[in-house]
Write an enzyme that holds these catalytic residues in place. Sequence first.
Site, PDB file in Angstrom:
ATOM      1  N   GLY A   1       0.821  -1.200   0.000  1.00 20.26           N
ATOM      2  CA  GLY A   1       0.000   0.000   0.000  1.00 20.26           C
ATOM      3  C   GLY A   1       0.857   1.254   0.000  1.00 20.26           C
ATOM      4  O   GLY A   1       1.974   1.265   0.530  1.00 20.26           O
TER       5      GLY A   1
ATOM      6  N   HIS B   1       3.491   4.797   2.949  1.00 20.44           N
ATOM      7  CA  HIS B   1       4.678   4.456   3.742  1.00 20.44           C
ATOM      8  C   HIS B   1       5.941   5.090   3.160  1.00 20.44           C
ATOM      9  O   HIS B   1       7.049   4.669   3.482  1.00 20.44           O
ATOM     10  CB  HIS B   1       4.866   2.936   3.794  1.00 20.44           C
ATOM     11  CG  HIS B   1       3.661   2.185   4.271  1.00 20.44           C
ATOM     12  ND1 HIS B   1       3.119   2.398   5.504  1.00 20.44           N
ATOM     13  CD2 HIS B   1       2.901   1.238   3.671  1.00 20.44           C
ATOM     14  CE1 HIS B   1       2.060   1.600   5.662  1.00 20.44           C
ATOM     15  NE2 HIS B   1       1.908   0.891   4.563  1.00 20.44           N
TER      16      HIS B   1
ATOM     17  N   ASP C   1      -1.217  -8.414   0.550  1.00 16.24           N
ATOM     18  CA  ASP C   1       0.054  -8.386  -0.181  1.00 16.24           C
ATOM     19  C   ASP C   1       0.536  -9.802  -0.478  1.00 16.24           C
ATOM     20  O   ASP C   1       0.979 -10.110  -1.599  1.00 16.24           O
ATOM     21  CB  ASP C   1       1.148  -7.680   0.633  1.00 16.24           C
ATOM     22  CG  ASP C   1       0.899  -6.183   0.806  1.00 16.24           C
ATOM     23  OD1 ASP C   1      -0.195  -5.721   0.458  1.00 16.24           O
ATOM     24  OD2 ASP C   1       1.801  -5.487   1.295  1.00 16.24           O
TER      25      ASP C   1
ATOM     26  N   HIS D   1      -0.127   0.661   9.755  1.00 16.44           N
ATOM     27  CA  HIS D   1      -1.397   1.196   9.255  1.00 16.44           C
ATOM     28  C   HIS D   1      -2.245   1.712  10.410  1.00 16.44           C
ATOM     29  O   HIS D   1      -3.447   1.924  10.261  1.00 16.44           O
ATOM     30  CB  HIS D   1      -2.177   0.124   8.499  1.00 16.44           C
ATOM     31  CG  HIS D   1      -1.367  -0.615   7.508  1.00 16.44           C
ATOM     32  ND1 HIS D   1      -0.723  -1.795   7.794  1.00 16.44           N
ATOM     33  CD2 HIS D   1      -1.060  -0.311   6.219  1.00 16.44           C
ATOM     34  CE1 HIS D   1      -0.053  -2.193   6.723  1.00 16.44           C
ATOM     35  NE2 HIS D   1      -0.239  -1.313   5.765  1.00 16.44           N
TER      36      HIS D   1
END
Lengths: 330, 330
Positions: free
Chosen positions: B53, B56, B109, B218
Amino acid sequence: MKKLINSVDSVVTDALKGVAAAHPSLTVDVENKVITRAGGPTQGKVGLVSGGGAGHEPLHGGFVGYGMLDAACPGEVFTSPVPDQMLQATKAVNGGAGVLHIVKNYTGDVLNFQMAAELADDEGIEVASVVIDDDVAVQDSLYTAGRRGVGATVFAEKIAGALAEEGGDLTAVAAMAREVNERSRSFGVALSSCIVPAAGKPTFELGDSEIELGIGIHGEPGRTRGPMRPASELAAVALDAIAADIPLDGELLVMVNGMGGTPLIELYVMYEEVARTIAARGGRIARNLVGNYITSLEMQGFSVTVCGLTDQLTRLWDAPVDTPALRWGR
Amino acid sequence: MKKLINSVDSVVTDALKGVAAAHPSLTVDVENKVITRAGGPTQGKVGLVSGGGAGHEPLHGGFVGYGMLDAACPGEVFTSPVPDQMLQATKAVNGGAGVLHIVKNYTGDVLNFQMAAELADDEGIEVASVVIDDDVAVQDSLYTAGRRGVGATVFAEKIAGALAEEGGDLTAVAAMAREVNERSRSFGVALSSCIVPAAGKPTFELGDSEIELGIGIHGEPGRTRGPMRPASELAAVALDAIAADIPLDGELLVMVNGMGGTPLIELYVMYEEVARTIAARGGRIARNLVGNYITSLEMQGFSVTVCGLTDQLTRLWDAPVDTPALRWGR
């Protein structure tokens, strides 16, 4: 106030101990708050010294190293270092070719660096000083007579540092820093305030959808407050302000700088808008920096700095640099 | 919510346009969200691909370049990329010696990279996968079965990338990434929440003097909430958790990482406390990173990652690297 610190009083010295532990390329006098390159002065090279209040990291300590500064002296958070620190830094980097002081235009910094230059002169060290004043937002401010010195400091330290490294004399290195300052302008926007540890509360208050246009790096008021708006419009506001002072055409060096609390993904969004806006006005960004280079503690926001390049400036920008916060080819 | 964006829907693609504009060393397929080194695959070299995602940054796109990754594929914010992206990245970096997928252990992922590996296999590309799971905070979490993958990803990408650059074959490069993961552990602490743009509000709420120990990248819950405490105590909490899993003696690689909203001055304060604590327990930090490397949007806080070094790991860590976010000697 939640901060990763041990106590309000020891923030700067604790951080300097961390800098010393993390970077063997630096020598840190924690007690007197002076950071120099390890290994002492480079004989025959002009020494570059900068300094100012802490809280703007990586500026200036993160820029000490090959191709950039020889020493940095931080004061307490948002507080000028004292002349003795500056003198110690000046003596530590004197390799016999004189020392350049790069000073951001804040009253305390300017006065203290002047006194340090006089003290160094008394000891037979030739000092030149360049005052950086690139912020177009306001003429005078809380801490300054005249324009504030902000992002152009990074450019001046890099470019004058490169010239010193290749053997430029004190007059030439000082002239180069001055030229970078004259060719550079900045504008900053805050989405939130910073919190000075000793104060324990936000420096200023902003509403939930309010921003400060033209913010200073210590949270000094800018030109105006207004509603939050899209990145594209913020880029236009910043570049309009800059374009009133210097042309945006030709080859440019551009920094999109985070104020400390803004995530990198947002800085890249801003960079795209800045690049698009400059292209539409006939400029070309030949070199760039995107990231946190001159910060204001945990403030959210960004600043844009634009410098009109020449062939010589581009060559010096591209010259090798090896510091904790800026590093390429050697 | 105040963010430097144009719209919630276009954050990632707008940022990728910025990455493309800022870094001529990268080729960015904005539409399909794939970042590769400019100039195509290196023939005969194992290709390294990572992804996950967005939110980051600089992970992973900032680590694409010589000595590290060949490609990165970001999903939407905190959302796995899809198999097609991963397949495209895999094909783009295939130089005939196979491709390594470096996958953070989050369910989406892992599943999507598995599917991408199968699709690549169908096209005759040999793929090996290494799942990173270094976070000691919790066994299972909101997004994960088993430990979460966090800071060790940066170490694995750097060290396996160096081995690939010097000609290691796919088996050796995958084994190296696995070894780095096995030797590494992390622990994170949040002082504030992040705000996912599409959600428009903080992921979680913390009181004025409350922190989350063992936070996920997250904003997933950690081990416990507690009162804010000095940096020295936070370092002890993090290192106690890590020391329950791996020894803290010998030569260590240590990262003190900012979550995106914490100023560098505080990260250096934390680094000093981490270094002091490790020294007291008989370890020696031989190499380090201090800064924002794997972030959680504007979250305030830090994480510590520790990796037990060997001579080979140190040598590969020291090998030249040239990426937007990590760069030394070449």
